[in-house]
Design a protein around this motif. Structure first.
Motif, short mmCIF file in Angstrom:
data_model
loop_
_atom_site.label_atom_id
_atom_site.label_comp_id
_atom_site.label_asym_id
_atom_site.label_seq_id
_atom_site.Cartn_x
_atom_site.Cartn_y
_atom_site.Cartn_z
N TRP A 110 0.88 -1.16 0.00
CA TRP A 110 0.00 0.00 0.00
C TRP A 110 0.92 1.21 0.00
O TRP A 110 1.76 1.37 0.89
CB TRP A 110 -0.90 -0.02 1.23
CG TRP A 110 -1.55 1.29 1.54
CD1 TRP A 110 -1.98 2.25 0.65
CD2 TRP A 110 -1.86 1.80 2.84
NE1 TRP A 110 -2.53 3.31 1.33
CE2 TRP A 110 -2.48 3.05 2.67
CE3 TRP A 110 -1.68 1.30 4.13
CZ2 TRP A 110 -2.91 3.83 3.73
CZ3 TRP A 110 -2.12 2.07 5.19
CH2 TRP A 110 -2.73 3.31 4.98
N GLU A 157 -4.28 2.83 10.20
CA GLU A 157 -5.41 2.74 9.26
C GLU A 157 -5.78 1.31 8.90
O GLU A 157 -6.87 1.07 8.39
CB GLU A 157 -5.09 3.50 7.96
CG GLU A 157 -4.86 4.98 8.15
CD GLU A 157 -3.38 5.33 8.37
OE1 GLU A 157 -3.01 6.47 8.10
OE2 GLU A 157 -2.60 4.47 8.82
N LEU A 158 -4.87 0.36 9.15
CA LEU A 158 -5.15 -1.04 8.81
C LEU A 158 -5.45 -1.91 10.03
O LEU A 158 -5.80 -3.08 9.88
CB LEU A 158 -3.96 -1.66 8.05
CG LEU A 158 -3.70 -1.14 6.66
CD1 LEU A 158 -2.54 -1.90 6.02
CD2 LEU A 158 -4.94 -1.23 5.78
N ARG A 159 -5.31 -1.36 11.23
CA ARG A 159 -5.45 -2.18 12.44
C ARG A 159 -6.81 -2.86 12.54
O ARG A 159 -6.90 -4.05 12.83
CB ARG A 159 -5.16 -1.35 13.68
CG ARG A 159 -3.70 -1.02 13.82
CD ARG A 159 -3.33 -0.61 15.23
NE ARG A 159 -2.02 0.01 15.25
CZ ARG A 159 -0.88 -0.63 15.11
NH1 ARG A 159 -0.88 -1.93 14.93
NH2 ARG A 159 0.27 0.01 15.15
N LEU A 163 -7.83 -6.70 2.14
CA LEU A 163 -7.07 -5.45 2.31
C LEU A 163 -7.27 -4.54 1.10
O LEU A 163 -7.41 -3.32 1.24
CB LEU A 163 -5.59 -5.74 2.53
CG LEU A 163 -5.23 -6.33 3.88
CD1 LEU A 163 -3.75 -6.72 3.93
CD2 LEU A 163 -5.55 -5.36 5.01
N HIS A 169 -10.59 -2.96 1.50
CA HIS A 169 -10.54 -1.95 2.57
C HIS A 169 -9.89 -0.66 2.08
O HIS A 169 -10.35 0.44 2.41
CB HIS A 169 -9.77 -2.52 3.78
CG HIS A 169 -9.61 -1.55 4.90
ND1 HIS A 169 -10.65 -1.21 5.74
CD2 HIS A 169 -8.54 -0.82 5.29
CE1 HIS A 169 -10.21 -0.32 6.62
NE2 HIS A 169 -8.94 -0.07 6.37
N LEU A 170 -8.84 -0.76 1.29
CA LEU A 170 -8.07 0.41 0.86
C LEU A 170 -8.59 1.07 -0.41
O LEU A 170 -8.29 2.25 -0.67
CB LEU A 170 -6.60 0.03 0.67
CG LEU A 170 -5.85 -0.31 1.96
CD1 LEU A 170 -4.53 -1.00 1.66
CD2 LEU A 170 -5.63 0.95 2.80
N ALA A 216 -8.97 -3.49 10.13
CA ALA A 216 -9.10 -4.45 9.03
C ALA A 216 -8.29 -5.72 9.34
O ALA A 216 -8.77 -6.83 9.12
CB ALA A 216 -8.64 -3.83 7.72
N MET A 217 -7.08 -5.55 9.84
CA MET A 217 -6.25 -6.72 10.17
C MET A 217 -6.87 -7.52 11.32
O MET A 217 -6.82 -8.76 11.31
CB MET A 217 -4.83 -6.28 10.52
CG MET A 217 -4.08 -5.70 9.34
SD MET A 217 -3.87 -6.83 7.97
CE MET A 217 -2.43 -7.72 8.51
N TYR A 236 2.64 0.29 3.80
CA TYR A 236 2.60 -1.07 4.33
C TYR A 236 3.10 -2.01 3.25
O TYR A 236 2.74 -1.88 2.08
CB TYR A 236 1.17 -1.45 4.73
CG TYR A 236 1.04 -2.84 5.30
CD1 TYR A 236 1.51 -3.14 6.57
CD2 TYR A 236 0.46 -3.85 4.56
CE1 TYR A 236 1.40 -4.41 7.10
CE2 TYR A 236 0.34 -5.14 5.09
CZ TYR A 236 0.81 -5.41 6.35
OH TYR A 236 0.71 -6.67 6.88
N THR A 289 2.06 -2.72 11.17
CA THR A 289 0.73 -2.41 10.66
C THR A 289 0.37 -0.96 11.00
O THR A 289 0.34 -0.58 12.17
CB THR A 289 -0.31 -3.36 11.27
OG1 THR A 289 0.08 -4.70 10.98
CG2 THR A 289 -1.69 -3.08 10.70
#
Length: 190
Positions: free
Chosen positions: A111, A134-136, A160, A163-164, A138-139, A119, A131
């Motif tokens: 990303w 912004e991805l926490r 992912l 999500h992005l 989602a992960m 990332y 991580t």
């Protein structure tokens, strides 16, 4: 957004040897081709491959298609795994890249925002893969869906991407897209 495991069976080749490289960039197809050093007028229309085994191979034309405000790139030369390419291509915008060659255990995800890798998964060990905030969430959702975390290409990478970018790539989505095919110069290495 509620995450569910995506169906990625459409990517499985004859022996389940997933091999693909996809780039998603918030820009027009013409802008993407130009940023990659290609000439839009040299690109010609053509369909998305009927079978993942027919995806273009190294040195063959790449495919670009508009998906809303994004451009999807079917990338035979794995440009989306080249740090210098993706950082430059992402200047002023967002880029997400995913690639896999399952038979060799290669699984990549990037990303980028405005020329910076935010990332990265599966590449140079010298780069941090912490991580981002912004991805926490989602992960965490992916961890709940996949309690024994599998390779990214078996589903998590697609979550992912969604999500992005807001795009969940599917075979039908890509087959319905208007693809243009052509070549771009190979990036200088060094």
């Amino acid at each position: 957004m509620t995450m569910r495991p995506p169906d990625v069976s459409w990517l499985h080749g004859e022996y389940g040897e997933e091999c693909y490289s996809f780039i998603y960039i918030r820009a027009t197809p013409e802008q993407v081709v130009t940023r990659l050093g290609g000439r839009w007028e040299d690109f010609t229309p053509g369909p998305f491959p009927d079978d993942p085994d027919d995806f273009p191979h190294h040195g063959e034309p790449l495919g670009v298609a508009a998906l809303g405000d994004w451009t999807f790139v079917l990338d035979p030369d794995w440009l989306g795994t080249c740090e210098s390419v993706i950082t430059e291509l992402s200047r002023g915008t967002r880029l997400v890249s995913q690639a896999a060659l399952a038979i060799k255990g290669l699984d990549y995800f990037f990303w980028c925002e405005d020329g910076e890798i935010r990332y990265g998964w599966g590449y140079d060990e010298e780069h941090p893969t912490e991580t981002p905030d912004e991805l926490r969430d989602a992960m965490a959702a992916i961890d709940r869906l996949y309690p024994t975390f599998p390779e990214l290409y078996t589903g998590p990478a697609f979550l992912l991407v969604e999500h992005l970018t807001g795009i969940m790539p599917s075979e039908q989505l890509l087959k319905d897209a208007a693809f243009m095919w052509g070549v771009v110069p190979r990036p200088a290495t060094g």
